[in-house]
Design an enzyme around this catalytic site. Structure first.
Site, PDB file in Angstrom:
ATOM      1  N   ASP A 141       0.835  -1.206   0.000  1.00  0.00           N
ATOM      2  CA  ASP A 141       0.000   0.000   0.000  1.00  0.00           C
ATOM      3  C   ASP A 141       0.863   1.246   0.000  1.00  0.00           C
ATOM      4  OD1 ASP A 141      -2.597   1.383   2.164  1.00  0.00           O
ATOM      5  OD2 ASP A 141      -2.363   1.416  -0.021  1.00  0.00           O
ATOM      6  N   LYS A 144       2.612   3.419  -5.730  1.00  0.00           N
ATOM      7  CA  LYS A 144       2.039   2.377  -6.599  1.00  0.00           C
ATOM      8  C   LYS A 144       3.034   1.833  -7.623  1.00  0.00           C
ATOM      9  CE  LYS A 144      -1.085   3.320  -3.913  1.00  0.00           C
ATOM     10  NZ  LYS A 144      -1.031   2.546  -2.647  1.00  0.00           N
ATOM     11  N   ASP A 169      -3.293  -3.102  -2.439  1.00  0.00           N
ATOM     12  CA  ASP A 169      -4.356  -2.100  -2.453  1.00  0.00           C
ATOM     13  C   ASP A 169      -4.263  -1.268  -3.737  1.00  0.00           C
ATOM     14  OD1 ASP A 169      -5.315   0.798  -0.447  1.00  0.00           O
ATOM     15  OD2 ASP A 169      -6.547  -0.645  -1.554  1.00  0.00           O
ATOM     16  N   ASN A 170      -5.369  -0.673  -4.146  1.00  0.00           N
ATOM     17  CA  ASN A 170      -5.393   0.350  -5.203  1.00  0.00           C
ATOM     18  C   ASN A 170      -5.036  -0.128  -6.597  1.00  0.00           C
ATOM     19  OD1 ASN A 170      -3.776   1.948  -2.622  1.00  0.00           O
ATOM     20  ND2 ASN A 170      -5.855   2.547  -3.201  1.00  0.00           N
ATOM     21  N   GLU A 199     -11.635   3.976  -0.819  1.00  0.00           N
ATOM     22  CA  GLU A 199     -12.001   4.317   0.559  1.00  0.00           C
ATOM     23  C   GLU A 199     -12.875   5.566   0.619  1.00  0.00           C
ATOM     24  OE1 GLU A 199      -8.902   3.573  -0.447  1.00  0.00           O
ATOM     25  OE2 GLU A 199      -7.464   5.134   0.069  1.00  0.00           O
TER      26      GLU A 199
HETATM   27  C1  LIG Z   1      11.026   4.753  -2.986  1.00  0.00           C
HETATM   28  C2  LIG Z   1       9.964   4.662  -1.951  1.00  0.00           C
HETATM   29  C3  LIG Z   1       9.283   3.317  -1.965  1.00  0.00           C
HETATM   30  N1  LIG Z   1       9.453   2.715  -0.699  1.00  0.00           N
HETATM   31  C4  LIG Z   1       8.775   3.113   0.407  1.00  0.00           C
HETATM   32  N2  LIG Z   1       9.235   2.655   1.589  1.00  0.00           N
HETATM   33  C5  LIG Z   1       8.599   3.003   2.735  1.00  0.00           C
HETATM   34  N3  LIG Z   1       7.506   3.788   2.784  1.00  0.00           N
HETATM   35  C6  LIG Z   1       7.035   4.247   1.605  1.00  0.00           C
HETATM   36  C7  LIG Z   1       7.623   3.934   0.378  1.00  0.00           C
HETATM   37  N4  LIG Z   1       6.905   4.520  -0.606  1.00  0.00           N
HETATM   38  C8  LIG Z   1       5.887   5.189  -0.012  1.00  0.00           C
HETATM   39  N5  LIG Z   1       5.973   5.028   1.329  1.00  0.00           N
HETATM   40  C9  LIG Z   1       5.037   5.528   2.325  1.00  0.00           C
HETATM   41  O1  LIG Z   1       3.826   4.807   2.125  1.00  0.00           O
HETATM   42  C10 LIG Z   1       2.704   5.709   2.107  1.00  0.00           C
HETATM   43  C11 LIG Z   1       2.323   5.915   0.678  1.00  0.00           C
HETATM   44  C12 LIG Z   1       1.122   5.543   0.229  1.00  0.00           C
HETATM   45  C13 LIG Z   1       0.770   5.770  -1.206  1.00  0.00           C
HETATM   46  N6  LIG Z   1      -0.672   5.572  -1.352  1.00  0.00           N
HETATM   47  C14 LIG Z   1      -1.332   6.235  -2.291  1.00  0.00           C
HETATM   48  O2  LIG Z   1      -0.778   7.009  -3.076  1.00  0.00           O
HETATM   49  C15 LIG Z   1      -2.811   6.074  -2.330  1.00  0.00           C
HETATM   50  C16 LIG Z   1      -3.551   7.010  -3.048  1.00  0.00           C
HETATM   51  C17 LIG Z   1      -4.949   6.914  -3.108  1.00  0.00           C
HETATM   52  C18 LIG Z   1      -5.711   7.892  -3.886  1.00  0.00           C
HETATM   53  C19 LIG Z   1      -6.815   7.500  -4.636  1.00  0.00           C
HETATM   54  C20 LIG Z   1      -7.549   8.431  -5.361  1.00  0.00           C
HETATM   55  C21 LIG Z   1      -7.177   9.773  -5.332  1.00  0.00           C
HETATM   56  F1  LIG Z   1      -7.885  10.692  -6.002  1.00  0.00           F
HETATM   57  C22 LIG Z   1      -6.081  10.173  -4.567  1.00  0.00           C
HETATM   58  C23 LIG Z   1      -5.348   9.245  -3.858  1.00  0.00           C
HETATM   59  C24 LIG Z   1      -5.621   5.882  -2.413  1.00  0.00           C
HETATM   60  C25 LIG Z   1      -4.866   4.957  -1.690  1.00  0.00           C
HETATM   61  O3  LIG Z   1      -5.469   3.949  -0.999  1.00  0.00           O
HETATM   62  C26 LIG Z   1      -3.473   5.025  -1.641  1.00  0.00           C
HETATM   63  O4  LIG Z   1      -2.792   4.072  -0.943  1.00  0.00           O
HETATM   64  C27 LIG Z   1       3.257   6.963   2.752  1.00  0.00           C
HETATM   65  C28 LIG Z   1       2.480   8.193   2.413  1.00  0.00           C
HETATM   66  C29 LIG Z   1       4.691   6.992   2.224  1.00  0.00           C
HETATM   67  O5  LIG Z   1       5.522   7.794   3.045  1.00  0.00           O
HETATM   68 MG   LIG Z   2      -4.066   2.444  -0.449  1.00  0.00          MG
END
Ligand SMILES: CCCNc1ncnc2c1ncn2[C@@H]1O[C@H](/C=C/CNC(=O)c2cc(-c3ccc(F)cc3)cc(O)c2O)[C@H](C)[C@H]1O
Ligand SMILES: [Mg+2]
Length: 214
Positions: A141, A144, A169-170, A199
């Site tokens: 999650d 993406k 997810d997603n 969600e």
């Molecule tokens: C290089 C780093 C990779 N490694 C990483 N290592 C560790 N941590 C990491 C890594 N990459 C990211 N993260 C962390 O995980 C989280 C990131 C989560 C991202 N989730 C989405 O973008 C999303 C968007 C929508 C959405 C749907 C419709 C819309 F209109 C708008 C938004 C819905 C959803 O259910 C979604 O989960 C957090 C914010 C971020 O710091």
């Molecule tokens: Mg999600």
């Protein structure tokens, strides 16, 4: 704004949930995000699918990529059997700090290890740092476009075994096209799509469950 969205979510938990009661923490976050301000938690609709897959798998060791506020972390950990462990990875310190407080409020800190840092660096260290042989369950999650590379990394690090379940997810919204193509075309996975909705919204989204065949 003075506070961040995760901080406002934490405040809503502290105001409306009961300490040590994970169900009330989950409900408080869902109520706040449905009625006050939207946030990207897996939510209550897809959360029911997450619950049912977890109950079926009953993992001893689980991994979550992308903790954010800890909503799905609490959702997963509350269903783990005694002695089972969840490792959750979050590279944003501010989000990790909020998640730690939400996890503690739910009283689940003994089942959860929150590791701060990027998944790409941490996955290769899972064995040596946490004594993990392999994961029974992985919840994806985070960003993406990282689902596919991190899945390949988990394979290469020998962290998946025959029967490991990946739940992503997603896969529709925002979408994870490269990941879907990978798990649906690879002979090493048996994949199935669980249709749901984004969600706190009517937009379609869903979870992809992929069983690693070894
Ligand atoms: C290089 C780093 C990779 N490694 C990483 N290592 C560790 N941590 C990491 C890594 N990459 C990211 N993260 C962390 O995980 C989280 C990131 C989560 C991202 N989730 C989405 O973008 C999303 C968007 C929508 C959405 C749907 C419709 C819309 F209109 C708008 C938004 C819905 C959803 O259910 C979604 O989960 C957090 C914010 C971020 O710091
Ligand atoms: Mg999600």
């Amino acid at each position: 704004t003075r506070t961040s969205r995760p901080q406002r979510i934490l405040k809503a938990v502290q105001k409306n949930a009961t300490k040590g009661d994970p169900e009330s923490v989950i409900s408080a976050i869902d109520h706040y995000c449905r009625h006050k301000e939207w946030a990207m938690n897996v939510g209550d609709d897809k959360g029911l699918i997450l619950d049912s897959v977890l109950t079926e798998v009953n993992p001893s060791t689980a991994l979550e990529l992308g903790t954010y506020c800890g909503y799905s972390t609490v959702r997963i950990a509350r269903l783990l059997s005694p002695g089972s462990k969840l490792i959750t990875v979050e590279f944003n310190p501010a989000f990790a700090a909020v998640a730690r407080q939400i996890i503690a409020y739910a009283g689940l800190q003994d089942k959860i290890t929150l590791v701060e840092g990027p998944s790409g660096d941490l996955i290769p260290k899972m064995k040596e740092r946490f004594g993990i042989k392999s994961f029974d369950f992985v919840f994806l999650d985070h960003w993406k476009d990282r689902y596919e590379p991190d899945t390949k990394l988990l394979e290469d690090c020998g962290l998946l075994k025959k029967g490991t379940v990946l739940l992503a997810d997603n896969v529709i919204c925002p979408g994870t096209p490269e990941y879907l193509k990978y798990v649906r075309n690879s002979p090493r996975y048996e994949s199935r799509y669980y249709k749901s909705n984004l969600e706190y919204s009517k937009v379609e989204d869903g979870l992809e469950k992929s069983v690693f065949l070894g």
